[in-house]
Design an enzyme around this catalytic site. Structure first.
Site, PDB file in Angstrom:
ATOM      1  N   GLU A 114    -105.532   2.128  65.233  1.00  0.00           N
ATOM      2  CA  GLU A 114    -104.489   2.946  65.191  1.00  0.00           C
ATOM      3  C   GLU A 114    -103.855   2.333  63.006  1.00  0.00           C
ATOM      4  O   GLU A 114    -102.841   1.785  62.768  1.00  0.00           O
ATOM      5  CB  GLU A 114    -102.682   1.969  65.382  1.00  0.00           C
ATOM      6  CG  GLU A 114    -102.481   3.530  66.920  1.00  0.00           C
ATOM      7  CD  GLU A 114    -102.378   4.484  65.829  1.00  0.00           C
ATOM      8  OE1 GLU A 114    -102.129   4.769  65.437  1.00  0.00           O
ATOM      9  OE2 GLU A 114    -102.814   5.358  67.278  1.00  0.00           O
TER      10      GLU A 114
HETATM   11  C1  LIG Z   1    -111.733   1.609  71.761  1.00  0.00           C
HETATM   12  C2  LIG Z   1    -111.275   2.669  70.381  1.00  0.00           C
HETATM   13  C3  LIG Z   1    -110.301   4.185  70.794  1.00  0.00           C
HETATM   14  C4  LIG Z   1    -109.926   4.547  69.500  1.00  0.00           C
HETATM   15  N1  LIG Z   1    -109.483   5.316  70.019  1.00  0.00           N
HETATM   16  C5  LIG Z   1    -108.952   6.659  68.679  1.00  0.00           C
HETATM   17  C6  LIG Z   1    -108.430   7.604  68.616  1.00  0.00           C
HETATM   18  O1  LIG Z   1    -107.726   7.621  69.499  1.00  0.00           O
HETATM   19  N2  LIG Z   1    -108.684   8.566  67.924  1.00  0.00           N
HETATM   20  C7  LIG Z   1    -108.696   8.378  66.435  1.00  0.00           C
HETATM   21  O2  LIG Z   1    -108.583   8.724  65.697  1.00  0.00           O
HETATM   22  N3  LIG Z   1    -109.630   6.980  66.378  1.00  0.00           N
HETATM   23  C8  LIG Z   1    -109.761   6.487  67.163  1.00  0.00           C
HETATM   24  N4  LIG Z   1    -110.320   4.987  67.211  1.00  0.00           N
HETATM   25  C9  LIG Z   1    -110.491   4.756  66.191  1.00  0.00           C
HETATM   26  C10 LIG Z   1    -110.170   3.668  65.189  1.00  0.00           C
HETATM   27  O3  LIG Z   1    -108.560   4.048  64.742  1.00  0.00           O
HETATM   28  C11 LIG Z   1    -110.688   3.276  63.931  1.00  0.00           C
HETATM   29  O4  LIG Z   1    -111.863   3.099  64.251  1.00  0.00           O
HETATM   30  C12 LIG Z   1    -110.544   2.187  63.067  1.00  0.00           C
HETATM   31  O5  LIG Z   1    -108.837   2.891  62.128  1.00  0.00           O
HETATM   32  C13 LIG Z   1    -110.990   1.709  61.652  1.00  0.00           C
HETATM   33  O6  LIG Z   1    -111.785   2.771  61.363  1.00  0.00           O
HETATM   34  P1  LIG Z   1    -113.536   2.014  61.294  1.00  0.00           P
HETATM   35  O7  LIG Z   1    -113.426   1.886  62.576  1.00  0.00           O
HETATM   36  O8  LIG Z   1    -113.576   2.978  60.686  1.00  0.00           O
HETATM   37  O9  LIG Z   1    -113.062   0.421  60.138  1.00  0.00           O
HETATM   38  P2  LIG Z   1    -113.180   0.499  58.465  1.00  0.00           P
HETATM   39  O10 LIG Z   1    -112.295   1.701  57.723  1.00  0.00           O
HETATM   40  O11 LIG Z   1    -115.137   1.057  58.276  1.00  0.00           O
HETATM   41  O12 LIG Z   1    -112.701  -0.510  58.112  1.00  0.00           O
HETATM   42  C14 LIG Z   1    -113.468  -1.722  57.851  1.00  0.00           C
HETATM   43  C15 LIG Z   1    -112.963  -3.675  57.724  1.00  0.00           C
HETATM   44  O13 LIG Z   1    -112.688  -3.232  56.578  1.00  0.00           O
HETATM   45  C16 LIG Z   1    -111.842  -3.196  56.933  1.00  0.00           C
HETATM   46  N5  LIG Z   1    -110.155  -2.012  55.467  1.00  0.00           N
HETATM   47  C17 LIG Z   1    -110.881  -0.462  55.143  1.00  0.00           C
HETATM   48  N6  LIG Z   1    -110.168  -0.657  53.594  1.00  0.00           N
HETATM   49  C18 LIG Z   1    -109.737  -1.258  53.729  1.00  0.00           C
HETATM   50  C19 LIG Z   1    -108.977  -1.787  52.153  1.00  0.00           C
HETATM   51  N7  LIG Z   1    -108.085  -0.303  51.414  1.00  0.00           N
HETATM   52  N8  LIG Z   1    -109.105  -2.666  52.098  1.00  0.00           N
HETATM   53  C20 LIG Z   1    -109.113  -3.435  52.354  1.00  0.00           C
HETATM   54  N9  LIG Z   1    -109.122  -3.789  53.696  1.00  0.00           N
HETATM   55  C21 LIG Z   1    -110.180  -2.440  54.342  1.00  0.00           C
HETATM   56  C22 LIG Z   1    -110.886  -3.106  57.484  1.00  0.00           C
HETATM   57  O14 LIG Z   1    -109.580  -3.534  57.775  1.00  0.00           O
HETATM   58  C23 LIG Z   1    -112.041  -2.718  58.761  1.00  0.00           C
HETATM   59  O15 LIG Z   1    -111.720  -4.775  59.032  1.00  0.00           O
HETATM   60  C24 LIG Z   1    -110.779   4.407  68.229  1.00  0.00           C
HETATM   61  C25 LIG Z   1    -111.455   2.964  67.787  1.00  0.00           C
HETATM   62  C26 LIG Z   1    -112.105   2.885  69.500  1.00  0.00           C
HETATM   63  C27 LIG Z   1    -112.674   1.880  68.867  1.00  0.00           C
END
Ligand SMILES: Cc1cc2nc3c(=O)[nH]c(=O)nc-3n(C[C@H](O)[C@H](O)[C@H](O)COP(=O)(O)OP(=O)(O)OC[C@H]3O[C@@H](n4cnc5c(N)ncnc54)[C@H](O)[C@@H]3O)c2cc1C
Lengths: 599, 774
Positions: free
Chosen positions: A440
């Site tokens: 989220e």
């Molecule tokens: C168990 C689980 C359930 C999930 N359920 C759902 C679901 O039901 N539906 C769905 O759509 N998604 C779901 N997700 C996905 C989840 O919402 C995303 O993993 C999350 O939004 C982060 O995206 P990412 O993993 O690609 O991280 P990234 O976007 O790659 O981020 C990596 C790191 O960089 C930081 N970062 C990124 N951009 C910035 C910025 N502009 N400024 C500062 N810091 C930044 C982040 O805070 C993070 O620490 C789920 C994930 C998991 C693990």
């Protein structure tokens, strides 16, 4: 041991004492429900959590979900539990009556979700997302879609999911590649792959309604070209009966750190039949309605995990015999005193307890504002409630889930080496609580939302809802004798928060990195100050109830609050120093320096 | 010296020129053909004058200027030209008609009558064909742009036969009195402005249609790439009037060389024909590319789809890359999306055309840049635009797109056309192929020039203090909207010390689009929102009062030189200056009440004192209080400097400058004159009636409220202003000082600032730029 009794005393205190101002009253009237009935329903729901869900928590974690041929099997017992959940009508408790819900105040949802999470976080995700999908469809979709889908979602016969994430697209949703092509009949055909989809496939509900973000041909680039679509697993007939299968499938599920009983799916959409929800290219707007509710609910998960961690730690602290009290043996008849006699142990427990009770109040007050914003007629009051919710959502999401994780770790610490052993069940909390800080919108993103969007929005108007509320309270109570020990704590951290806010706002104007840099510190400071406000009010109320306190509940409140204000709140001082020293020490740090210790 | 002028032709343009002549205090005779259908033979000219009175934006700086116009008709009154010093012909663009008229004039004219035509396309040589030597020596083209009061460009064309003294007189008059940026042009079709400007418009429009942009997209791209007004290209066509385009185009192609690039565009896009057929000629008609439509009783802005020709609601396009265009134009032009490709093709064609014809149409590149800036509102002229891009880059792009590299570009020895060398501004002279000094005419000092060659005495991100020489400094605000925030106020405080210690005078001046929009209410609102009202009072309200007092009572003269809006705290800055030298286009007002607050940097006390000392206002305390109450309560804003003087924001001794470019120089002269003999003003004292006056004002408010003229909230605001102006708790026996009223101002603004409806007004203004009444 995973030990949990729903904190009903505290919840009732919040409803009857803390929120028992005009607003809560009218709200109950609005929803046509007496406080007694509400309490009764709360009792019933807590039984469901304690008796049905809690026993499935450890077994569900151990077994996890399994995948075979596109089908996902949830752990043993989940199907029955979900059936009971549906049959008892829990899914629709706080949903709109017009579509078959029971229309309880939103506050019921947050209490119930907290209890569900404490008992079984993995299970909770399935119905939780259904509720959010319900709200998103209700707010943005056409009447036809609403009439067809909402009643089934309200019962829980069908469940909902949200599909945002793709392999290349996480935080930055503008990178989405999923594509929906318009069809003659006004529907779309959607193609693409989504990952990490909670509840994307399971064996609990007869149909799954996916809300999917995708772009359309010729849509503008980036975030402004994203639309929201409704994609059912099985396409319903007009009368709501199930028709043919849609062309979508679950490709696999993830092997995860925690919430193993909650399925996390890779979803393939292959020209799947889809319907537009809301306006074209306004998918983010529609999704945000869902995300705001969802973010609040993830905050509630943080609280739920923190509460069960606390209770499990407390259980052990009273059981485990090691060492003697420094003041002389407390239980001379035993081989040693229970570890709860040790100052550091007590302090750890109180930290968890005081944070939980404070956060619960903050969340409840915010949930109340959600309903106020819905029902209030006065323009400015409505706006103030809306502003409060928008402001507090990132704070609650990030801070409550940080605390959930912290408490889970403290619980393991409480158990010593035993905490590391699976049988005791507390290591599961660490693994389960961790996800809430990530999904989220990661907590870092929440902090940016607070500083980059909520702060400047309408020249700080959102802030007014909080700052004026607290300021007026302080001014009214400066000479309140009962509060003479506690008000100064609030004043001090509130003053710091004002200064930090002005500082970040003015610095951030000339250099966005100076605004974004301290965002996490600032969010934490904001959260702690909000809790201080909640605690001072708790103490104020409790002071006045001391005469009628057979169980010592109010006395305990005052003692817990005193602890919070003296031991937890001072963190704002450290945060203040860090914020006011600016961001240059890390923004100007040269990239190469990061590798200076090993290359 | 030119004192009386005859304008022949009372169309939109002729009447507009006549009006603007009166703004300069000139007596005008306005002639048109006799109206035989009316018993009033001067009907056409009379009608024109009454239309002028209603024009928006106003043609007259003061309505009473209309009295300076005498109307007539050419059959009966042509002899009146001889009581004028200059006669301007502004009849329709028909060579034969013009020549007929000239023939008549020639017969009766006195020797020293200057004659000019406002033609926009007909060459001078053609106009004077068959005229005698005297006529020829007295004849010029003076080409105004519409609307004549507001557009600063004026092109003058003479010939070999022209009398140089007449030409000098004419230029001086148009420059000093009419405030025009006068460019001496060659006798070529369309001169400079239309030749280059119309080409730019037609290229921008055609390419947008060809490359599949919609009107909003094209307007946004053009506006950000060329620094053009928001109207962009299609909005501009609506403003100019699409009906004019065919005339201009055909006259251009008729008179221009067959190889001229205009010929590539001689056939207008289909949609132009469609629009002309359907009377979609622009704002003066039923609408053009944009059209206001009534939807459920609400006015909705719609725009035409360039392909389907259907109108639908106009939506602001979201083109993120336009931000890049402002920051790094080269980079933007290289991203190769449809916007950038469109922009690039317009830019290249436009600059190639300019370079190819520069020598033919202009004496120097300054004239061309000036014409495009002052005639078409571009932020930078074509050569300045090229300097942003760099010669090497431009050449590369020309090569890539198979455009022949213009000679001037090959001759340019450096990357840019303008440079600074030895603390001097220089530009490339394309005739000698050398860099020459850029010398401004006498009486013109531009801060933008000074900025290029000098460092400020001190500066912060929102303001700077400059040394203007002779002990005179310039305090320049350069924040957004030139609003005054806390740090700007601190900087002013500090600058007063600096000037007091090391210089002799301060001119407050800037060359932005406005003098100052007033206090930075966004900052104040934010502080209020986070409950820091004490800071709001200490650091904004009372600190601002202190600094303005310090400014007024410093040991050096302070001269404010406003142009454009000076509102709220910006107006109060003027009120605390020892002298004001205002550009004629100064829009001055204490507008706080519209935002739900009240003047609180001393605006009330200053205005009150001015009205008390104003001989035109009856004696006794009430008339002055009433006048101040109306002025502040209704947030009256002047539509010109002369009107500001009438309202009372300017004193009779304050000066007015017609030409914006001359404003700083005029202010500096005032400063130098004041320095020697300067003594700081006496402190003000007041005798105010207190409660009795308050009761009278309250009664008035109640009446207005009962009549539905003002809202509940307006009444509350009025109540506070009434309290300030009546003096609070005082009576006529009591003498109170400035601090007394300042305190009242401070108390009132604190009360008003807390009102949700005031906050709502401020918030809406900041977000939408609109004033709401709630
Ligand atoms: C168990 C689980 C359930 C999930 N359920 C759902 C679901 O039901 N539906 C769905 O759509 N998604 C779901 N997700 C996905 C989840 O919402 C995303 O993993 C999350 O939004 C982060 O995206 P990412 O993993 O690609 O991280 P990234 O976007 O790659 O981020 C990596 C790191 O960089 C930081 N970062 C990124 N951009 C910035 C910025 N502009 N400024 C500062 N810091 C930044 C982040 O805070 C993070 O620490 C789920 C994930 C998991 C693990």
């Amino acid at each position: 041991m995973q030990s949990y009794s729903a904190p009903l005393n505290d919840m009732k205190f919040i409803i009857e004492d803390f929120l028992n101002s005009g607003a809560a009253d009218t709200l109950f009237k609005q929803n046509d429900i007496e406080i007694e009935d509400f309490n009764f329903i709360l009792d019933e729901s807590s039984k469901f959590c304690e008796e049905i869900l809690l026993p499935l928590n450890q077994s569900g974690d151990k077994e996890g979900c399994t995948y075979e041929n596109g089908k996902v099997k949830t752990p043993k017992g989940f199907k029955d539990a979900y059936k009971q959940f549906v049959e008892s009508g829990w899914q629709g408790a706080a949903l709109d009556q017009k579509y078959g819900g029971q229309g309880l105040p939103y506050i019921f949802n947050v209490f119930f979700d907290e209890m569900i999470t404490s008992s079984n976080m993995g299970f909770g995700n399935y119905p939780g997302l259904t509720g959010n999908a319900f709200e998103a469809i209700k707010k943005s979709a056409s009447d036809d879609l609403k009439d067809l889908y909402l009643p089934k979602l309200a019962t829980g016969e069908w469940s909902g999911t949200m599909n945002l994430t793709e392999p290349q697209c996480g935080t930055d949703l503008g990178l989405s590649k999923a594509m929906a092509n318009p069809q003659e009949d006004g529907s779309y055909k959607l193609t693409g792959t989504k990952i990490f989809i909670t509840g994307g496939e399971q064996d609990l509900s007869e149909n799954i309604i996916h809300l999917v973000l995708a772009r359309t041909p010729n849509a503008p680039k980036g975030i402004k070209g994203i639309s929201l679509f409704l994609v059912p697993k099985i396409i319903p007939n007009k009368d709501g009966s199930l028709g043919e299968e849609n062309s979508l499938s679950c490709g696999s599920i993830e092997d995860k750190m925690g919430i193993k009983s909650s399925s996390t799916c890779v979803m393939h959409y292959n020209d799947a039949k889809a319907w537009l929800v809301g306006d074209l290219n306004k998918g983010m707007k529609a999704m945000f309605i869902m995300m705001n509710g969802a973010r609040l609910m993830v905050g509630v998960q943080g609280l739920g995990m923190s509460e069960v961690s606390y209770q499990s730690a407390l259980y052990y602290a009273k059981e485990r015999l090691q060492g003697r009290s420094l003041k002389g043996a407390k239980k001379p008849e035993m081989s040693a005193d229970p570890i709860i006699v040790h100052p550091d142990v007590r302090k750890t427990l109180l930290k968890m307890k005081s944070l939980n009770e404070g956060i619960r109040g903050l969340i409840a007050f915010t949930a109340l504002q959600v309903d106020v914003a819905k029902y209030e007629k006065d323009k400015f009051k409505k706006q103030r409630a809306d502003d409060w919710v928008a402001l507090m959502t990132p704070i609650i999401k990030a801070y409550a889930t940080d605390i959930g994780s912290e408490s889970a770790n403290l619980a393991v610490q409480m158990y010593g080496g035993h905490g590391f052993i699976k049988d005791h069940g507390v290591e599961q909390f660490v693994r389960d609580a961790r996800i809430a800080q990530l999904y989220e919108g990661t907590n870092g993103i929440q902090a940016l939302d607070l500083v980059g969007r909520k702060l400047p929005m309408h020249n700080g108007r959102l802030l007014r809802s909080f700052f004026h509320e607290v300021k007026e309270y302080i001014e009214e109570n400066t000479f309140n004798y009962n509060l003479k020990e506690v008000i100064p704590h609030l004043m001090k951290s509130f003053g710091r928060l004002q200064q930090a806010t002005a500082f970040i706002a003015s610095k951030g104007l000339s250099d966005p990195e100076e605004g974004a840099g301290p965002a996490t510190d600032y969010l934490r400071m904001f959260a702690l100050t909000s809790l201080a406000y909640v605690w001072v009010k708790y103490i104020d109320i409790s002071n006045r109830k001391m005469n009628d306190d057979p169980k010592g509940f109010y006395k305990a409140k005052i003692a817990t609050g005193t602890f919070f204000l003296n031991k937890v709140l001072p963190e704002t001082g450290a945060l203040m120093s860090s914020i006011m020293s600016g961001a240059s020490s890390y923004t100007k740090y040269e990239d190469d320096f990061f590798e200076s210790s090993f290359s | 010296m030119i004192k009386n002028v005859t304008v022949i032709g009372a169309g939109l343009m002729g009447a507009g020129i006549a009006a603007h002549l009166t703004n300069a205090g000139t007596h005008v005779t306005l002639l048109d053909i006799p109206d035989n259908s009316s018993h009033n033979r001067n009907n056409l000219a009379d009608q024109a004058v009454s239309k002028l009175m209603k024009l928006k934006p106003a043609a007259f700086t003061l309505p009473k200027n209309a009295n300076l116009i005498k109307t007539g008709n050419i059959d009966d009154d042509l002899h009146l030209i001889n009581s004028s010093d200059w006669v301007i012909e502004v009849i329709i663009e028909d060579l034969k008609l013009k020549k007929n008229l000239y023939e008549k004039i020639e017969k009766i004219m006195k020797d020293n009558l200057i004659i000019s035509s406002n033609t926009s396309t007909i060459p001078l040589g053609k106009l004077t064909e068959g005229r005698d030597k005297k006529f020829k020596s007295n004849f010029f083209i003076t080409h105004f742009f519409n609307p004549p009061r507001y557009l600063r460009l004026l092109e003058i064309v003479g010939s070999n036969n022209s009398d140089s003294k007449f030409k000098k007189d004419l230029i001086e008059f148009c420059d000093n009195k009419l405030g025009k940026s006068v460019i001496d042009c060659k006798d070529t079709p369309g001169f400079i402005g239309n030749r280059i400007g119309v080409f730019w418009m037609i290229v921008a429009a055609e390419k947008a249609i060809k490359m599949g942009l919609n009107v909003e997209e094209a307007d946004t791209v053009i506006s950000s790439v060329f620094g053009a007004p928001k109207t962009g290209i299609f909005g501009l066509l609506d403003l100019v009037g699409l009906d004019l385009m065919p005339h201009v185009m055909s006259s251009m192609t008729e008179h221009l060389d067959k190889n001229d690039e205009y010929n590539l565009y001689s056939k207008p896009p289909d949609i132009f024909d469609y629009m002309l057929e359907n009377k979609l000629i622009g704002r003066k008609g039923i609408g053009g590319f944009y059209k206001l439509e009534n939807v459920n009783g609400k006015k909705v802005k719609t725009s035409i789809n360039l392909i389907t020709k259907e109108f639908s609601e106009s939506k602001k396009p979201s083109i993120q890359s336009t931000k890049l265009a402002k920051k790094n134009l080269n980079k933007f032009l290289e991203i190769k999306d449809k916007y950038s490709e469109y922009a690039l093709s317009v830019v290249l064609e436009f600059i190639s055309y300019t370079l190819n014809h520069a020598e033919q149409i202009a004496n120097d590149l300054l004239s061309i840049d000036n014409a495009m800036k002052n005639g078409f509102g571009l932020a930078s002229g074509p050569f300045e635009l090229m300097d942003k891009l760099g010669k090497t880059w431009i050449k590369e792009k020309f090569l890539e797109t198979n455009i022949k590299i213009p000679k001037i570009l090959n001759n340019l020895p450096e990357e840019k056309f303008y440079k600074v060398e030895d603390q001097k501004l220089k530009y490339f002279d394309f005739i000698s192929n050398k860099f020459v000094n850029l010398n401004r005419p006498n009486g013109i000092i531009l801060l933008s020039d000074i900025k290029k060659i000098r460092e400020p005495i001190q500066k912060i991100s929102t303001a700077s203090l400059w040394d203007l020489g002779d002990g005179v400094t310039v305090f320049e605000i350069h924040s957004r909207g030139n609003s005054i925030d806390m740090s700007t106020m601190q900087f002013l405080d500090k600058s007063i010390d600096t000037v007091s210690n090391s210089y002799k005078a301060m001119v407050i001046y800037n060359e932005g689009p406005m003098f100052s929009a007033g206090a930075n209410v966004g900052e104040a609102l934010f502080l209020g929102n986070i409950g820091l009202e004490t800071e709001l009072v200490d650091k904004i309200v009372e600190y601002g009062q202190k600094v303005y007092q310090k400014l007024k009572y410093s040991n050096f003269p302070v001269i404010s030189a406003p142009s454009g809006m000076a509102l709220g705290g910006g107006c109060e800055l003027l009120l605390h200056s020892n002298f004001v030298q205002a550009h004629v286009e100064s829009y001055i007002g204490l507008t706080e009440a519209a935002l739900g607050i009240c003047p609180a940097w001393g605006g009330c006390k200053e205005l009150l004192s001015r009205f008390e000392n104003n001989k035109n206002i009856p004696n006794g305390p009430m008339p002055a209080i009433m006048k101040a109450f109306q002025t502040i309560g209704l947030a009256k804003t002047s539509t010109s400097a002369p009107e500001a003087r009438e309202i009372g924001f300017l004193r009779s001794e304050d000066g007015i400058t017609m030409n914006k470019d001359r404003l700083l120089h005029d202010a500096k002269l005032v400063a130098i004159n004041l320095i020697e003999t300067y003594v700081k003003p006496e402190k003000l004292t007041y005798r105010l009636p207190g409660r009795t006056a308050f009761a009278a004002l309250e009664l008035g408010l109640k009446g207005m409220f009962d009549n539905g003229q003002i809202s509940e909230h307006d009444k509350l605001i009025g109540h506070q202003i009434a309290n300030i102006l009546s003096g609070g708790e005082t009576d006529m026996l009591n003498e109170v000082d400035e601090d007394h009223i300042l305190k009242l101002e401070s108390n009132s603004i604190q009360t008003l600032f807390k009102q949700p409806k005031s906050q709502e007004r401020i918030e809406k203004l900041l977000e939408t730029g609109k004033i709401i009444r709630n």
